[in-house]
Design an enzyme around this catalytic site. Structure first.
Site, short mmCIF file in Angstrom:
data_model
loop_
_atom_site.label_atom_id
_atom_site.label_comp_id
_atom_site.label_asym_id
_atom_site.label_seq_id
_atom_site.Cartn_x
_atom_site.Cartn_y
_atom_site.Cartn_z
N SER A 121 0.81 -1.22 0.00
CA SER A 121 0.00 0.00 0.00
C SER A 121 0.84 1.26 0.00
CB SER A 121 -0.94 0.00 1.22
OG SER A 121 -1.78 -1.13 1.19
N HIS B 255 0.91 4.43 4.47
CA HIS B 255 0.22 5.09 3.37
C HIS B 255 0.70 6.52 3.18
CE1 HIS B 255 -3.47 2.16 3.62
NE2 HIS B 255 -2.30 1.55 3.48
#
Length: 298
Positions: free
Chosen positions: A200, A246
């Site tokens: 991610s 992230h």
């Protein structure tokens, strides 16, 4: 006195060397052979024959098409790196299904006790975890198989376009450094025992790069903004998601893409090579500093 002149000697009429039945008085400016209109090729001065033009063409190096950011290949380039990354993540996931030890040995871990009872993690010298974690995904728990499915879909959706415009090595550097940025931010601000897996961070880096490069090239950026906002909302609203991974990936990806996209044309190669190296050096320095902070705890 009358004279009876002898007949004039016969003169041969020149003909094309490729078509002997065709009269012509035009010569090739390179080989000096006679050529008919069908065999003539315009040259800078006069005409050349077909063979001389072909021979000259073999000595001319064809220009390699490039994108506006300097990537080779243009639209015909295949997204080899994207497909390879997807294949690597899928292979790692299959390895996880075969043995749970794969996750423990290669996930992102600041410092913690491994199943064997020994200490492990980045602070214990296992720096490779900062990279290997971006190829692992949850095989169960809250997200299960949807974790890898969404990340691979996102990689397939935005990766080829970025690889085409950036070129393979710039794109690969963008992916790896974005994933590394997510791991480093988790290592810096998370608890020492914090752990995480997933691509991610690298994917968020690609999202940020897509936005920056899209703005630079004047393309539509509305869809990527919507996708980013939606994923950030999910990141901060669902427990168990590493927001550090992230956000770290997003920041590094956007910054590196800005260096790629806005580099001066005259020094583009310098910026494109220097920016990833500087980014890597900065992230490595942050890891060293954090490791030194954690050392007294051993």
């Amino acid at each position: 006195m009358s004279t009876d002149p002898s007949p004039a000697p016969e003169t041969s009429v020149p003909t094309c060397y490729r078509h002997p039945g065709r009269e012509t008085y035009v010569r090739c400016t390179r080989c000096d052979r006679f050529i008919c209109p069908e065999c003539m090729r315009d040259a800078a001065v006069g005409h050349q024959c077909v063979e001389c033009v072909a021979e000259g063409g073999r000595g001319v190096r064809k220009a390699v098409p490039r994108t506006v950011l300097g990537a080779r290949g243009g639209a015909s380039a295949k997204p080899v790196v994207t497909y390879t990354l997807i294949g690597a993540c899928v292979a790692a996931y299959l390895a996880e299904l075969a043995s749970w030890r794969v996750v423990w040995e290669f996930m992102m871990l600041g410092r913690g006790v491994l199943p064997g009872g020994e200490l492990g993690g980045v602070a214990e010298g296992e720096w490779y975890r900062l990279f290997t974690t971006m190829f692992l995904h949850q095989r169960g728990g809250t997200f299960g198989i949807t974790h890898i499915l969404f990340n691979m879909w996102a990689l397939w959706a935005v990766g080829p376009a970025l690889e085409q415009v950036l070129g393979r090595w710039r794109y690969l550097a963008l992916y790896l450094l974005s994933g590394l940025g997510g791991s480093v931010l988790l290592y810096l601000v998370g608890e020492p025992g914090s752990s995480a897996v997933g691509a991610s961070g690298a994917i968020f880096g690609l999202f940020g790069a897509y936005f920056v490069i899209g703005r630079r090239l004047g393309g539509p950026v509305g869809p990527i903004v919507l996708l980013l906002v939606l994923n950030l909302v999910i990141t901060f609203s669902i427990p168990g998601i590493s927001w550090q991974g992230h956000v770290g990936g997003l920041v590094v990806g956007a910054a590196l893409a800005a260096a790629y996209a806005y580099a001066p044309a005259a020094r583009r190669n310098l910026f494109h090579i220097g920016a990833p190296l500087v980014t890597l050096a900065l992230l490595a320095a942050l890891v060293v500093v954090r490791t030194a902070e954690l050392s007294p705890a051993t």
